[in-house]
Design a protein around this motif. Structure first.
Motif, mmCIF file in Angstrom:
data_model
loop_
_atom_site.group_PDB
_atom_site.id
_atom_site.type_symbol
_atom_site.label_atom_id
_atom_site.label_comp_id
_atom_site.label_asym_id
_atom_site.label_seq_id
_atom_site.Cartn_x
_atom_site.Cartn_y
_atom_site.Cartn_z
ATOM 1 N N ASP A 79 -22.757 7.267 26.311
ATOM 2 C CA ASP A 79 -22.222 7.840 27.552
ATOM 3 C C ASP A 79 -21.700 9.250 27.335
ATOM 4 O O ASP A 79 -21.210 9.608 26.258
ATOM 5 N N GLN A 80 -21.803 10.047 28.403
ATOM 6 C CA GLN A 80 -21.216 11.377 28.462
ATOM 7 C C GLN A 80 -19.977 11.276 29.350
ATOM 8 O O GLN A 80 -20.087 10.901 30.523
ATOM 9 N N VAL A 81 -18.804 11.614 28.813
ATOM 10 C CA VAL A 81 -17.533 11.374 29.510
ATOM 11 C C VAL A 81 -16.719 12.659 29.554
ATOM 12 O O VAL A 81 -16.675 13.419 28.571
ATOM 13 N N LEU A 91 -16.158 4.918 21.273
ATOM 14 C CA LEU A 91 -16.959 3.981 22.051
ATOM 15 C C LEU A 91 -18.338 4.555 22.372
ATOM 16 O O LEU A 91 -19.332 3.822 22.383
ATOM 17 N N THR A 92 -18.406 5.846 22.644
ATOM 18 C CA THR A 92 -19.713 6.446 22.969
ATOM 19 C C THR A 92 -20.588 6.584 21.731
ATOM 20 O O THR A 92 -21.818 6.577 21.833
ATOM 21 N N GLY A 93 -19.954 6.713 20.563
ATOM 22 C CA GLY A 93 -20.713 6.909 19.338
ATOM 23 C C GLY A 93 -21.337 8.293 19.287
ATOM 24 O O GLY A 93 -21.206 9.098 20.226
ATOM 25 N N PRO A 94 -22.040 8.603 18.203
ATOM 26 C CA PRO A 94 -22.624 9.936 18.036
ATOM 27 C C PRO A 94 -23.708 10.262 19.054
ATOM 28 O O PRO A 94 -24.032 11.430 19.262
ATOM 29 N N GLN A 95 -24.272 9.222 19.704
ATOM 30 C CA GLN A 95 -25.281 9.486 20.732
ATOM 31 C C GLN A 95 -24.659 10.000 22.024
ATOM 32 O O GLN A 95 -25.358 10.541 22.878
ATOM 33 N N GLY A 96 -23.352 9.807 22.180
ATOM 34 C CA GLY A 96 -22.661 10.241 23.380
ATOM 35 C C GLY A 96 -21.834 11.486 23.147
ATOM 36 O O GLY A 96 -21.963 12.161 22.116
ATOM 37 N N ARG A 97 -20.971 11.771 24.113
ATOM 38 C CA ARG A 97 -20.107 12.951 24.022
ATOM 39 C C ARG A 97 -18.911 12.741 24.922
ATOM 40 O O ARG A 97 -19.046 12.195 26.026
ATOM 41 N N SER A 133 -23.276 16.425 34.868
ATOM 42 C CA SER A 133 -23.296 16.431 33.402
ATOM 43 C C SER A 133 -22.766 15.146 32.775
ATOM 44 O O SER A 133 -23.002 14.902 31.592
ATOM 45 N N PHE A 134 -22.063 14.304 33.537
ATOM 46 C CA PHE A 134 -21.323 13.202 32.922
ATOM 47 C C PHE A 134 -21.609 11.865 33.602
ATOM 48 O O PHE A 134 -21.803 11.802 34.813
ATOM 49 N N ASP A 135 -21.615 10.824 32.783
ATOM 50 C CA ASP A 135 -21.722 9.460 33.310
ATOM 51 C C ASP A 135 -20.397 9.001 33.904
ATOM 52 O O ASP A 135 -20.381 8.168 34.815
ATOM 53 N N LEU A 136 -19.290 9.514 33.356
ATOM 54 C CA LEU A 136 -17.959 9.148 33.834
ATOM 55 C C LEU A 136 -17.053 10.364 33.789
ATOM 56 O O LEU A 136 -16.971 11.037 32.761
ATOM 57 N N CYS A 137 -16.395 10.649 34.902
ATOM 58 C CA CYS A 137 -15.310 11.639 34.941
ATOM 59 C C CYS A 137 -14.026 10.876 35.237
ATOM 60 O O CYS A 137 -13.940 10.173 36.247
ATOM 61 N N ARG A 138 -13.033 11.025 34.377
ATOM 62 C CA ARG A 138 -11.802 10.263 34.523
ATOM 63 C C ARG A 138 -10.595 11.179 34.408
ATOM 64 O O ARG A 138 -10.638 12.247 33.805
ATOM 65 N N THR A 139 -9.502 10.741 35.021
ATOM 66 C CA THR A 139 -8.241 11.464 34.929
ATOM 67 C C THR A 139 -7.114 10.449 35.007
ATOM 68 O O THR A 139 -7.234 9.413 35.674
ATOM 69 N N GLU A 140 -6.016 10.755 34.331
ATOM 70 C CA GLU A 140 -4.932 9.777 34.189
ATOM 71 C C GLU A 140 -3.589 10.482 34.250
ATOM 72 O O GLU A 140 -3.300 11.347 33.428
ATOM 73 N N MET A 143 -14.718 16.504 40.231
ATOM 74 C CA MET A 143 -15.105 15.377 39.401
ATOM 75 C C MET A 143 -16.391 14.734 39.919
ATOM 76 O O MET A 143 -17.265 14.346 39.137
ATOM 77 N N VAL A 144 -16.503 14.641 41.239
ATOM 78 C CA VAL A 144 -17.732 14.102 41.822
ATOM 79 C C VAL A 144 -18.911 15.021 41.513
ATOM 80 O O VAL A 144 -20.009 14.562 41.146
ATOM 81 N N ARG A 145 -18.718 16.329 41.649
ATOM 82 C CA ARG A 145 -19.794 17.282 41.362
ATOM 83 C C ARG A 145 -20.278 17.145 39.930
ATOM 84 O O ARG A 145 -21.487 17.210 39.650
ATOM 85 N N LEU A 146 -19.375 16.936 39.007
ATOM 86 C CA LEU A 146 -19.711 16.892 37.588
ATOM 87 C C LEU A 146 -20.329 15.567 37.161
ATOM 88 O O LEU A 146 -20.870 15.460 36.055
ATOM 89 N N THR A 147 -20.256 14.563 38.021
ATOM 90 C CA THR A 147 -20.776 13.235 37.704
ATOM 91 C C THR A 147 -22.245 13.140 38.107
ATOM 92 O O THR A 147 -22.639 13.609 39.175
ATOM 93 N N ARG A 148 -23.055 12.522 37.266
ATOM 94 C CA ARG A 148 -24.475 12.341 37.584
ATOM 95 C C ARG A 148 -24.607 11.295 38.683
ATOM 96 O O ARG A 148 -23.726 10.423 38.849
ATOM 97 N N PRO A 149 -25.708 11.304 39.448
ATOM 98 C CA PRO A 149 -25.943 10.232 40.420
ATOM 99 C C PRO A 149 -25.953 8.870 39.740
ATOM 100 O O PRO A 149 -26.569 8.679 38.691
ATOM 101 N N GLY A 150 -25.207 7.943 40.312
ATOM 102 C CA GLY A 150 -25.060 6.625 39.715
ATOM 103 C C GLY A 150 -23.883 6.510 38.768
ATOM 104 O O GLY A 150 -23.527 5.399 38.355
ATOM 105 N N GLY A 151 -23.299 7.642 38.404
ATOM 106 C CA GLY A 151 -22.137 7.645 37.521
ATOM 107 C C GLY A 151 -20.858 7.335 38.279
ATOM 108 O O GLY A 151 -20.860 7.139 39.505
#
Length: 292
Positions: A71-73, A90-96, A137-144, A160-168
């Motif tokens: 995942d891209q987060v 959790l994303t591992g080296p394949q993610g970011r 650019s991202f599968d998940l955009c989060r804020t806390e 955050m919506v703009r930066l999220t891919r469709p389906g993310g």
């Protein structure tokens, strides 16, 4: 918690006694750059990240929006990067996992801590209202615990919506300050104190507004999960005092409360703390939505 510290924590003044100069974490998170309270904020963020109560919030956010390998987060308002590093495992080296924060001091420290960990992470200084990254650019955009402090929460959610891919997914957690309760002996004074504490943040009702903000931003399948944090007994009183002393002191200096009212407030709560009958709680909300 990103929003819960009375700066000058080493000072042990009697309840109701006002410091000559009073600061609070609410001020600190609305400022950018290095300040006299920066190290205190760092210590608070480190302590909060280790708190079981905050770890429960983070786990529930993961339960609502799981992070998977590859995942891209994006973590908006990443602070010192605690969650960026945690999610990168959790994303591992394949993610970011990328973190942005408006405070350069936070990003400098996050980069220092992240160096050499071998994790797929990056940190950038950035304005959450207008993030300089490509859309989708991202599968998940989060804020806390961040939206309560920004100038325009609706603009941040839109970004955050703009930066999220469709389906993310877009994910947020924040408190509703008006939903803070404390078992106090003087109900009328308690209501005044609630007003003082609400006024310490730009958006004290942000928790209850998340559903509308997510819907207005065009997100689908929006769901909201309540999450209450409880602070009982002597330990609960110590936390409550540490959290709110600076804000209440400032209210006395500003003439919003009298020194005698503040002293009476603290005396009643301290007595409850000593008897292990003190109780306070605050309600927060996790909101999640999917981009079409």
């Amino acid at each position: 918690m990103r929003d819960m510290l009375c700066l000058g924590e080493a000072e042990n003044l009697p309840p109701g006694e006002v410091r000559p100069t009073v600061s609070s974490v609410h001020q600190g998170f609305q400022e950018t750059g290095q300040s006299a309270g920066t190290e205190a904020i760092f210590r608070w963020l480190d302590g909060a990240d280790e708190s079981p109560l905050i770890q429960q919030v983070k786990q529930q956010m993961l339960d609502v929006c799981p992070v998977r390998t590859g995942d891209q987060v994006l973590d908006v308002g990443c602070g010192l990067g605690h969650e960026v590093c945690r999610l990168a495992r959790l994303t591992g080296p394949q993610g970011r996992v990328a973190g942005i924060d408006a405070n350069p001091a936070m990003i400098t420290e996050a980069r220092r801590r992240g160096a050499g960990l071998g994790l797929p992470i990056s940190f950038e200084v950035g304005d959450a209202h207008q993030v300089g990254l490509p859309g989708g650019s991202f599968d998940l955009c989060r804020t806390e615990r961040v939206l309560r402090y920004v100038d325009r929460p609706e603009a941040v959610v839109t970004q955050m919506v703009r930066l999220t891919r469709p389906g993310g997914s877009v994910l947020a957690f924040d408190f509703d300050s008006d939903q803070t309760v404390v078992d106090a002996p003087d109900p009328a004074l308690a209501r005044r104190i609630v007003g003082v504490l609400d006024a310490a943040v730009p958006h004290p009702w942000i928790g209850r507004q998340l559903f509308r903000l997510f819907r207005d931003a065009g997100l689908r399948d929006v769901r909201v999960v309540p999450h209450a944090l409880c602070f009982p007994g002597a330990a609960g009183f110590a936390f409550y005092q540490r959290l709110n002393q600076g804000t209440i002191d400032r209210a006395v200096q500003a003439g919003q409360l009298s020194a005698s009212e503040a002293a009476a407030w603290w005396a009643g709560l301290e007595q409850a703390g000593e008897a292990e009958t003190f109780f306070s709680a605050v309600m927060g909300f996790i909101a999640a939505g999917r981009k079409a």
